[in-house]
Design a protein around this motif. Structure first.
Motif, PDB file in Angstrom:
ATOM      1  N   PHE A 195       1.407 -10.202   1.384  1.00  0.00           N
ATOM      2  CA  PHE A 195       1.348  -9.632   0.041  1.00  0.00           C
ATOM      3  C   PHE A 195       2.224  -8.393  -0.113  1.00  0.00           C
ATOM      4  O   PHE A 195       2.941  -8.253  -1.091  1.00  0.00           O
ATOM      5  N   LEU A 196       2.146  -7.466   0.853  1.00  0.00           N
ATOM      6  CA  LEU A 196       2.801  -6.170   0.648  1.00  0.00           C
ATOM      7  C   LEU A 196       4.308  -6.277   0.417  1.00  0.00           C
ATOM      8  O   LEU A 196       4.801  -5.723  -0.562  1.00  0.00           O
ATOM      9  N   PRO A 197       5.069  -6.986   1.275  1.00  0.00           N
ATOM     10  CA  PRO A 197       6.505  -7.033   0.984  1.00  0.00           C
ATOM     11  C   PRO A 197       6.815  -7.760  -0.318  1.00  0.00           C
ATOM     12  O   PRO A 197       7.707  -7.359  -1.055  1.00  0.00           O
ATOM     13  N   ALA A 198       6.036  -8.807  -0.622  1.00  0.00           N
ATOM     14  CA  ALA A 198       6.293  -9.547  -1.862  1.00  0.00           C
ATOM     15  C   ALA A 198       6.092  -8.634  -3.066  1.00  0.00           C
ATOM     16  O   ALA A 198       6.943  -8.553  -3.953  1.00  0.00           O
ATOM     17  N   LEU A 199       4.973  -7.909  -3.073  1.00  0.00           N
ATOM     18  CA  LEU A 199       4.693  -7.053  -4.225  1.00  0.00           C
ATOM     19  C   LEU A 199       5.685  -5.902  -4.298  1.00  0.00           C
ATOM     20  O   LEU A 199       6.092  -5.488  -5.380  1.00  0.00           O
ATOM     21  N   ASN A 200       6.097  -5.398  -3.153  1.00  0.00           N
ATOM     22  CA  ASN A 200       7.063  -4.306  -3.134  1.00  0.00           C
ATOM     23  C   ASN A 200       8.376  -4.731  -3.794  1.00  0.00           C
ATOM     24  O   ASN A 200       8.901  -4.045  -4.668  1.00  0.00           O
ATOM     25  N   ILE A 201       8.899  -5.894  -3.385  1.00  0.00           N
ATOM     26  CA  ILE A 201      10.199  -6.315  -3.912  1.00  0.00           C
ATOM     27  C   ILE A 201      10.103  -6.671  -5.385  1.00  0.00           C
ATOM     28  O   ILE A 201      10.952  -6.278  -6.195  1.00  0.00           O
ATOM     29  N   VAL A 202       9.044  -7.394  -5.754  1.00  0.00           N
ATOM     30  CA  VAL A 202       8.924  -7.772  -7.162  1.00  0.00           C
ATOM     31  C   VAL A 202       8.697  -6.525  -8.017  1.00  0.00           C
ATOM     32  O   VAL A 202       9.183  -6.428  -9.139  1.00  0.00           O
ATOM     33  N   GLY A 203       7.989  -5.535  -7.447  1.00  0.00           N
ATOM     34  CA  GLY A 203       7.827  -4.267  -8.144  1.00  0.00           C
ATOM     35  C   GLY A 203       9.176  -3.622  -8.410  1.00  0.00           C
ATOM     36  O   GLY A 203       9.429  -3.084  -9.492  1.00  0.00           O
ATOM     37  N   GLU A 204      10.077  -3.692  -7.425  1.00  0.00           N
ATOM     38  CA  GLU A 204      11.423  -3.142  -7.630  1.00  0.00           C
ATOM     39  C   GLU A 204      12.190  -3.921  -8.682  1.00  0.00           C
ATOM     40  O   GLU A 204      12.991  -3.363  -9.423  1.00  0.00           O
ATOM     41  N   LYS A 205      11.920  -5.234  -8.737  1.00  0.00           N
ATOM     42  CA  LYS A 205      12.563  -6.038  -9.787  1.00  0.00           C
ATOM     43  C   LYS A 205      12.093  -5.563 -11.150  1.00  0.00           C
ATOM     44  O   LYS A 205      12.876  -5.408 -12.072  1.00  0.00           O
ATOM     45  N   GLU A 206      10.777  -5.361 -11.280  1.00  0.00           N
ATOM     46  CA  GLU A 206      10.228  -4.960 -12.575  1.00  0.00           C
ATOM     47  C   GLU A 206      10.756  -3.599 -12.994  1.00  0.00           C
ATOM     48  O   GLU A 206      11.036  -3.366 -14.158  1.00  0.00           O
ATOM     49  N   LYS A 207      10.883  -2.681 -12.017  1.00  0.00           N
ATOM     50  CA  LYS A 207      11.358  -1.343 -12.370  1.00  0.00           C
ATOM     51  C   LYS A 207      12.856  -1.315 -12.613  1.00  0.00           C
ATOM     52  O   LYS A 207      13.368  -0.385 -13.220  1.00  0.00           O
ATOM     53  N   GLY A 208      13.582  -2.311 -12.102  1.00  0.00           N
ATOM     54  CA  GLY A 208      15.029  -2.344 -12.273  1.00  0.00           C
ATOM     55  C   GLY A 208      15.785  -1.702 -11.131  1.00  0.00           C
ATOM     56  O   GLY A 208      17.012  -1.651 -11.147  1.00  0.00           O
ATOM     57  N   THR A 209      15.058  -1.183 -10.136  1.00  0.00           N
ATOM     58  CA  THR A 209      15.748  -0.519  -9.033  1.00  0.00           C
ATOM     59  C   THR A 209      16.485  -1.507  -8.141  1.00  0.00           C
ATOM     60  O   THR A 209      17.491  -1.163  -7.540  1.00  0.00           O
ATOM     61  N   ILE A 210      15.984  -2.754  -8.099  1.00  0.00           N
ATOM     62  CA  ILE A 210      16.653  -3.729  -7.228  1.00  0.00           C
ATOM     63  C   ILE A 210      18.028  -4.074  -7.804  1.00  0.00           C
ATOM     64  O   ILE A 210      18.971  -4.341  -7.085  1.00  0.00           O
ATOM     65  N   GLU A 211      18.139  -4.003  -9.145  1.00  0.00           N
ATOM     66  CA  GLU A 211      19.433  -4.279  -9.756  1.00  0.00           C
ATOM     67  C   GLU A 211      20.440  -3.194  -9.394  1.00  0.00           C
ATOM     68  O   GLU A 211      21.600  -3.472  -9.087  1.00  0.00           O
TER      69      GLU A 211
END
Lengths: 246, 397
Positions: B220-236
């Motif tokens: 759960f933790l890595p999945a939620l971390n990365i998707v959280g970054e997607k939602e915030k836009g930081t992964i972009e």
């Protein structure tokens, strides 16, 4: 002056919807290029293609001399990008965000340290070095995001509505940073909805329904459309749009 | 302008930089890891999850996920009132599995106890119980169980029969001692359930629950971390940099790998304190298995994060996999007692191999040599999931 961006018939289709329809233009080194258009005109899509974030459907684009379709990694090394959403890490401190992006772009560590000090001094952020980014006011966040985007001295920086949601004075201060960057030879490619900002640009393109309807200096555009302000130019052009919000 | 350009080139010549430092490679990894650890250490919620999930899950679940029946309510109809019958009843109550709630005069009254939910099992001792025992060396008792709660009913009557069986053996040996020629007395009851009534379910559940916790946290933790970054836009923002997907993925795997070890260690300490339970086998082997197991689950989390655009999607997807993995793992039901096609399906649950391995090491003290096939299976899962994660990570939208 050499062209740092050359776009030829660039097109992006999402299914049957053509977001960007055969656009062509050049951006010269060191200029501030305003990329204007109503909501849904295709500005952000076009910009994302130029940044290597989105593959194009057809057409060609050269950014900093590299093909956006085949050499997107080289493109990325030579550009900076500041998105519409504030995209620095809110749970990192000011200096930690700068250090992270400096490191990722390969700025050597001693240089990161000295450049960080210079940057904070220039922005007047010396007291905020250890502040978590989420507690900064929006105007400061935007200045920081812009400074981080050009920290590695890219050839071009892409700004997607960089000053959304802040007052005119804060916007004005932000534009001072943009001028400083162009003084250092960085080309600025900026989208905006604020027509006072359009006046600050060297050249402006007007996008309507995926096409570029007009492209010239603000002065020439105003003459061409018999308008006193860029706002009027925008009104005249955007009224033709079929797929705007109104 | 020319002069200024020259200055920039002096400071940062891209080609020169590239030869010195390769951003696609692992130079960037150091900065990315620094960032992840700073964020994790500042995330109070995460730290609470890491500490309290093992603590609460391990103090509650072994008590709940337990098929042992301790408090069967027993109604007795003693039609004999003999020393043998009262000895028999005392024997049953002293087993600890039964709680004598009523002594009734007739069957209907006792049945009423079951209907009122006061009793789970009725034991009827017939008249002449003792006499039959003494003369024919055999006697009949009547056992009625409430099967509304099927498990409790079946196990309750099972326990009862086990005790009856022991009682008859006791009698047998006593009579044998007196007169070897006398035919062995026996009850006519043959226990239908052949299991050990003193088996502690807790002990086989605990290793399984530890691995369930570990799998959930590391998935759960890595999945939620990365998707959280997607939602915030930081992964972009990260995706417009030249950093390669390999360092990005490693920067998400390594911290959660370490968290996995911390969680596992907390689990062992909790189990030691609460249940006074330590591993029979080597901890080195356990951690070796856990290394690969955590990697496999983190890989799964990464795959999900590549396909999910919102935290909600990621949660549902992850729950889908984790719940299926848990039910196919043999945690609750022995795999050998499931239909054959389910047994085949269970081969696709990485949790199955890990639970089997940990149970063997922890309870039996098995060695790596006995378990290498399970290890190989886990390695297979880890490689498969992580390869998929890397291939499906796109820097382009």
């Amino acid at each position: 002056m050499e062209n740092v961006i050359e776009v030829n018939n660039l097109t992006k289709k999402f299914g049957s919807f053509t977001a960007v329809d055969h656009i062509s233009f050049e951006v010269k080194q060191g200029e501030i290029f305003g990329f204007l258009g109503a909501n849904g005109a295709g500005k952000t899509t076009a910009m994302r293609m130029l940044c290597g974030l989105l593959p194009s459907t057809s057409g060609k684009g050269l950014v900093a001399g590299y093909d956006i379709n085949t050499q997107s990694e080289q493109v990325k090394r030579n550009i900076g990008y500041m998105s519409q959403k504030f995209a620095l890490y809110e749970d990192l401190k000011v200096w930690e965000n700068i250090r992270l992006y400096g490191g990722i772009y390969g700025v050597p560590e001693p240089q990161i340290v000295s450049k960080t000090n210079d940057l904070l001094k220039r922005l007047g952020f010396e007291n905020e070095r250890n502040t978590l980014v989420n507690s900064l006011p929006l105007g400061w966040k935007q200045k920081l995001a812009f400074s981080v985007a050009i920290f590695h001295e890219p050839k071009i920086v892409f700004l997607d509505e960089p000053t959304g949601g802040v007052d005119p004075i804060t916007r004005r201060k932000f534009w001072e940073l943009i001028y400083e960057a162009t003084d250092r030879g960085i080309t600025v490619f900026v989208t905006t909805h604020y027509m006072d900002e359009a006046e600050y640009c060297d050249r402006v393109s007007m996008m309507v329904d995926g096409h570029i309807e007009a492209l010239d200096t603000p002065k020439n555009l105003k003459q061409m459309f018999h308008a006193d302000t860029m706002n009027e130019v925008f009104q005249k052009l955007a009224r033709k749009a079929q797929r705007s919000d109104s | 302008m020319n002069k200024r350009n020259k200055n920039i080139k002096d400071i940062v010549n891209p080609n020169q930089l590239l030869s010195r430092f390769n951003p696609r490679g692992f130079g960037a990894l150091k900065f990315l890891l620094e960032k992840e650890f700073k964020q994790i250490l500042r995330n109070k919620f995460l730290i609470r999850v890491i500490i309290f999930l093992p603590l609460i899950a391990l103090s509650l679940l072994p008590m709940v996920a337990n098929f042992e029946i301790k408090n069967n309510n027993l109604a007795v109809i003693d039609n004999d009132h003999s020393p043998s019958s009262s000895l028999f009843i005392r024997k049953i109550v002293s087993s600890g599995h039964f709680h004598l709630v009523s002594v009734r005069q007739n069957y209907n009254d006792a049945l009423n106890d079951i209907e009122q939910d006061r009793a789970d099992v009725i034991l009827e001792i017939p008249a002449f119980f003792e006499k039959d025992l003494m003369t024919t060396y055999s006697a009949q008792v009547n056992v009625t169980a409430n099967a509304v709660n099927a498990v409790k009913g079946a196990l309750g009557s099972g326990y009862l029969m086990q005790i009856i069986h022991n009682f008859s053996n006791d009698l047998r040996s006593r009579f044998m001692a007196g007169n070897s020629k006398i035919q062995t007395p026996a009850f006519e009851i043959v226990p239908r359930y052949d299991f050990n009534p003193y088996l502690e379910y807790k002990f086989s559940m605990i290793p399984a629950i530890i691995m369930m916790i570990l799998g959930m946290i590391s998935g759960f933790l890595p999945a939620l971390n990365i998707v959280g970054e997607k939602e915030k836009g930081t992964i972009e923002q990260m995706n417009v940099t030249p950093v390669g997907r390999f360092p990005v993925i490693l920067s998400k795997l390594i911290p959660y790998w370490i968290i996995g070890f911390i969680v596992l260690t907390i689990c062992f300490i909790v189990v030691w304190i609460i249940y006074d339970m330590v591993s029979v086998g080597g901890y080195l082997e356990i951690y070796l298995f856990a290394t690969v197991f955590v990697l496999a689950f983190s890989g799964l989390g990464l795959i999900i994060s590549n396909y999910a655009n919102t935290i909600q999607q990621a949660m549902y997807l992850m729950f889908f996999f984790v719940i299926n993995f848990i039910f196919l793992s043999g945690l609750y039901t022995p795999i050998s007692s499931t239909p054959e096609w389910v047994q085949t399906m269970s081969l696709f649950s990485p949790l199955r191999y890990m639970i089997e391995a940990l149970r063997s090491i922890y309870l039996k003290g098995s060695h790596f040599g006995d378990l290498w096939t399970k290890f190989a299976a886990l390695v297979g899962f880890a490689v498969f999931f992580n390869l998929w994660a890397i291939l499906s990570y796109r820097k382009k939208a």
